[in-house]
Design a protein around this motif. Structure first.
Motif, PDB file in Angstrom:
ATOM      1  N   MET A  28      23.572  20.476  -3.992  1.00 49.26           N
ATOM      2  CA  MET A  28      23.864  19.146  -4.430  1.00 49.26           C
ATOM      3  C   MET A  28      24.020  18.997  -5.938  1.00 49.26           C
ATOM      4  N   THR A  29      23.328  19.818  -6.574  1.00 55.85           N
ATOM      5  CA  THR A  29      23.427  19.604  -8.316  1.00 55.85           C
ATOM      6  C   THR A  29      24.161  20.462  -9.129  1.00 55.85           C
ATOM      7  N   GLU A  83      18.657   4.232  -4.634  1.00 57.45           N
ATOM      8  CA  GLU A  83      19.686   5.096  -5.452  1.00 57.45           C
ATOM      9  C   GLU A  83      19.232   5.356  -6.875  1.00 57.45           C
ATOM     10  N   SER A 123      22.835  10.300 -11.410  1.00 62.22           N
ATOM     11  CA  SER A 123      22.384  11.518 -12.068  1.00 62.22           C
ATOM     12  C   SER A 123      22.726  11.422 -13.545  1.00 62.22           C
ATOM     13  N   THR A 136      27.223  11.399  -9.976  1.00 59.82           N
ATOM     14  CA  THR A 136      26.810  11.652  -8.445  1.00 59.82           C
ATOM     15  C   THR A 136      25.489  10.446  -8.354  1.00 59.82           C
ATOM     16  N   TYR A 142      22.089   9.765  -6.174  1.00 61.30           N
ATOM     17  CA  TYR A 142      21.037  10.372  -5.229  1.00 61.30           C
ATOM     18  C   TYR A 142      20.503   9.286  -4.567  1.00 61.30           C
ATOM     19  N   ILE A 160      16.651   8.756  -3.271  1.00 64.02           N
ATOM     20  CA  ILE A 160      15.633   9.859  -3.625  1.00 64.02           C
ATOM     21  C   ILE A 160      14.298   9.282  -3.212  1.00 64.02           C
ATOM     22  N   PHE A 214      16.014  14.597  -1.763  1.00 66.49           N
ATOM     23  CA  PHE A 214      17.173  13.674  -2.123  1.00 66.49           C
ATOM     24  C   PHE A 214      18.311  14.154  -1.285  1.00 66.49           C
ATOM     25  N   GLN A 215      19.099  13.103  -1.116  1.00 70.11           N
ATOM     26  CA  GLN A 215      20.489  13.466  -0.338  1.00 70.11           C
ATOM     27  C   GLN A 215      21.667  12.710  -1.465  1.00 70.11           C
ATOM     28  N   ASP A 216      22.878  13.420  -1.348  1.00 75.47           N
ATOM     29  CA  ASP A 216      23.794  12.847  -2.152  1.00 75.47           C
ATOM     30  C   ASP A 216      24.256  11.499  -1.467  1.00 75.47           C
ATOM     31  N   THR A 263      26.567   9.603  -2.911  1.00 75.78           N
ATOM     32  CA  THR A 263      27.903   9.233  -3.708  1.00 75.78           C
ATOM     33  C   THR A 263      28.960   8.557  -2.730  1.00 75.78           C
TER      34      THR A 263
END
Length: 166
Positions: A43-44, A86, A89, A94, A96, A98, A112-114, A116
């Motif tokens: 993801m990163t 939300e 980044s 992006t 995330y 969290i 965390f999940q994306d 976007t």
């Protein structure tokens, strides 16, 4: 056996997991990355081998000017999980989703999940709703919105003028 199961869970989990250790009591600039799972890498676009052992501010210098490290400290002080919602980044565009949680030894974990695509979808829906509303409200025609039982839910101002309601 359980340790192996946890290690496998950490490696296979489709959600990003990062663990930080606070090196100096309540100093947000001293969070060191101690664990970084493969989903976090994906993801990163950062690699675990490049970030584990480094300070968060070395990996993402702009993060110190955001609320994020202070929220990690609050999580440790309160000793309870927190939903950060939300978070954009500092390394790109992006967004995330969290959650943070305290661990022993001045460590804090984040999952965390994306988010976007979800954020873009929500913005597109909001813009679509605004356009629909503006179109209906600015129309000189009679535009009615009915429910499935044909009950009137709303009517355009043009329709109200045509029918002498307003």
């Amino acid at each position: 056996m359980i340790a192996e199961a946890y290690a496998e869970l950490f490696e296979q989990m489709p959600i990003g997991v990062v663990v930080y250790r606070l090196e100096s009591r309540w100093d947000p600039a001293t969070f060191r990355i101690v664990a970084f799972n493969p989903a976090a890498e994906q993801m990163t676009t950062l690699k675990a081998k490049d970030v584990i052992g480094r300070l968060l501010v070395q990996v993402a210098p702009a993060v110190i000017s955001t609320p994020f490290p202070h929220q990690l400290i609050e999580c440790l002080k309160e000793n309870r999980p927190r939903d950060l919602g939300e978070v954009r980044s500092t390394l790109g565009d992006t967004v995330y989703l969290i959650r943070v949680f305290p661990l022993s030894g001045d460590r804090v974990g984040i999952v965390f999940q994306d988010g976007t695509e979800r954020k873009r979808s929500e913005e597109a829906l909001r813009e679509s709703e605004e356009l629909k509303s503006c179109t209906i409200e600015s129309s000189y025609d009679c535009i009615k919105v009915l429910d499935l039982d044909a009950n009137l839910l709303s009517m355009s101002e043009g329709g109200q003028r045509l029918l002498g309601i307003s």
